[in-house]
Design an enzyme around this catalytic site. Structure first.
Site, PDB file in Angstrom:
ATOM      1  N   TRP A   1      91.013  24.103  -3.303  1.00 59.34           N
ATOM      2  CA  TRP A   1      92.099  23.467  -4.052  1.00 59.34           C
ATOM      3  C   TRP A   1      91.642  23.009  -5.427  1.00 59.34           C
ATOM      4  O   TRP A   1      92.409  23.058  -6.395  1.00 59.34           O
ATOM      5  CB  TRP A   1      92.695  22.314  -3.242  1.00 59.34           C
ATOM      6  CG  TRP A   1      93.223  22.773  -1.912  1.00 59.34           C
ATOM      7  CD1 TRP A   1      92.784  22.405  -0.681  1.00 59.34           C
ATOM      8  CD2 TRP A   1      94.261  23.744  -1.687  1.00 59.34           C
ATOM      9  NE1 TRP A   1      93.482  23.078   0.305  1.00 59.34           N
ATOM     10  CE2 TRP A   1      94.388  23.906  -0.288  1.00 59.34           C
ATOM     11  CE3 TRP A   1      95.073  24.494  -2.536  1.00 59.34           C
ATOM     12  CZ2 TRP A   1      95.306  24.771   0.291  1.00 59.34           C
ATOM     13  CZ3 TRP A   1      96.000  25.372  -1.957  1.00 59.34           C
ATOM     14  CH2 TRP A   1      96.111  25.505  -0.569  1.00 59.34           C
TER      15      TRP A   1
ATOM     16  N   ASP B   1      93.050  14.399  -6.961  1.00 56.00           N
ATOM     17  CA  ASP B   1      93.967  14.955  -5.973  1.00 56.00           C
ATOM     18  C   ASP B   1      93.562  14.356  -4.631  1.00 56.00           C
ATOM     19  O   ASP B   1      92.514  14.688  -4.085  1.00 56.00           O
ATOM     20  CB  ASP B   1      93.847  16.479  -5.959  1.00 56.00           C
ATOM     21  CG  ASP B   1      94.686  17.130  -4.859  1.00 56.00           C
ATOM     22  OD1 ASP B   1      95.387  16.414  -4.122  1.00 56.00           O
ATOM     23  OD2 ASP B   1      94.624  18.375  -4.748  1.00 56.00           O
TER      24      ASP B   1
ATOM     25  N   LYS C   1     100.478  15.272   4.649  1.00 54.77           N
ATOM     26  CA  LYS C   1      99.313  15.170   5.511  1.00 54.77           C
ATOM     27  C   LYS C   1      99.163  13.772   6.093  1.00 54.77           C
ATOM     28  O   LYS C   1      98.951  13.615   7.289  1.00 54.77           O
ATOM     29  CB  LYS C   1      98.063  15.575   4.742  1.00 54.77           C
ATOM     30  CG  LYS C   1      98.206  16.959   4.116  1.00 54.77           C
ATOM     31  CD  LYS C   1      96.933  17.532   3.648  1.00 54.77           C
ATOM     32  CE  LYS C   1      97.147  18.831   2.899  1.00 54.77           C
ATOM     33  NZ  LYS C   1      97.233  20.006   3.777  1.00 54.77           N
TER      34      LYS C   1
END
Length: 361
Positions: A102, A173, A197
């Site tokens: 990511w 992030d 999540k």
């Protein structure tokens, strides 16, 4: 109905009490005669939910008034572009620390906006098995910002310390580990996190942005992508994902009810310790590729002797009500995602299965 043990990496499980609250209120929200999904986003009923979600986030995080709490859409993937669009002016560059897939995607998207550089990477043969040390980072003191990914879902690594970036704003992030424990958000200039999540369903992205950073951000980009637009309109510039915000409110309220982030961290550490102890106790069957000091408490990854054995492990676990254990398609292996909503009892059930599996070979 028998609920399964849900180890999916995202969208992931939600706390049962938060879902049950939504079930009770689905058709008639607080006596209004309609669902929260049917309410105007500018009406008093939804506005109260919206503001409560913001207040709960501030309370749980201990967030000061120096920060905006913004609700956006598009997930972390959109933030990969929105961050540099706002914070990377012409003639400046930004630093990116690579610790997984990511962070690589964030870097590639930023390249389309402006000038960026890799300030550190732990990739070896396209795999990441650890978090870098401070001495391994090559940080530009004149960078517009430094970007990091605090938890890496694909490779099972997690930052357990924060890099010292001096006066350069630190952007993170936190999609896969926000609210997993108490953290000093003041160390960051901006944090973004897809909710799916740890804090809610898919469709809503939380952004915690220091006010001075928002004030000085670029104004030559489309209005809808400016952090300042969301800040000036309490994230109600256009119609937000109202039901996602409502469900996030439920999750945050439940988190506070059980004791806040202190209790959340206690449970998360217990789950991680149970799993890693089981893995390490059976080295002939399970192999954890991540260096111990970099192991994630959100996504535990390991390998078995062969892909055939891994497929059998996943299939047998599924028959016993444990789902979501296959590793990401790009990495293979086993991945156990143990986000906040995963009960300790589910991990106890999984580790019992793992011990039995190890005996049978």
């Amino acid at each position: 109905m028998a609920r399964v043990h849900n180890f999916n990496a995202g969208p992931a499980g939600l706390p049962l009490p938060a879902l049950e609250r939504a079930q009770r209120e689905l058709l008639d929200f607080e006596g209004t005669g309609m669902s929260i999904m049917e309410h105007s986003h500018r009406g008093k009923a939804f506005e109260a939910v919206h503001n409560e979600a913001i207040s709960l986030l501030r309370q749980l995080l201990g967030l000061s008034d120096d920060y905006h709490v913004l609700f956006m859409q598009g997930g972390a993937a959109m933030q990969f572009a929105v961050v540099p669009m706002n914070l990377l002016p012409p003639g400046r560059s930004a630093d990116y620390i690579l610790t997984g897939g990511w962070s690589e995607k964030a870097l590639e998207e930023a390249k389309r906006v402006g000038t960026v550089r890799v300030a550190g990477s732990t990739a070896v043969d396209k795999r990441y098995t650890r978090i870098p040390h401070q001495g391994e980072l090559s940080l530009d003191p004149n960078a517009a910002y430094v970007h990091m990914t605090t938890n890496n879902t694909l490779f099972g690594t997690q930052w357990h310390w924060l890099p010292d970036t001096g006066d350069v704003p630190l952007v993170a992030d936190m999609s896969s580990d926000i609210l997993w424990r108490k953290m000093d958000i003041s160390r960051f200039a901006l944090v973004y996190a897809g909710a799916q999540k740890n804090i809610g369903p898919s469709g809503i992205t939380v952004v915690l942005a220091r006010k001075d950073l928002v004030d000085s951000a670029r104004k030559d980009i489309p209005v809808i992508f400016r952090y300042a637009t969301y800040a000036a309109n309490n994230s109600l510039y256009n119609t937000p994902p109202t039901f996602a915000i409502y469900l996030m409110r439920n999750v945050l309220a439940y988190t506070l009810e059980i004791g806040g982030l202190e209790e959340v961290e206690r449970r998360n550490r217990k789950k991680g310790e149970l799993l890693y102890e089981t893995i390490d106790a059976h080295p002939d069957v399970f192999r954890a590729p991540v260096e111990k000091e970099s192991r994630s408490f959100m996504n535990v990854v390991f390998r078995l002797a062969s892909e055939e054995m891994e497929k059998r492990f996943v299939a047998e676990a599924a028959k016993e009500g444990m789902v979501g254990l296959a590793g990401h398609r790009s990495t293979g292996g086993i991945r156990v995602s143990i986000y906040n909503a995963v009960p300790v009892a589910s991990v106890e059930r999984l580790t019992a299965f793992m011990r039995d599996f190890a005996k049978r070979g």
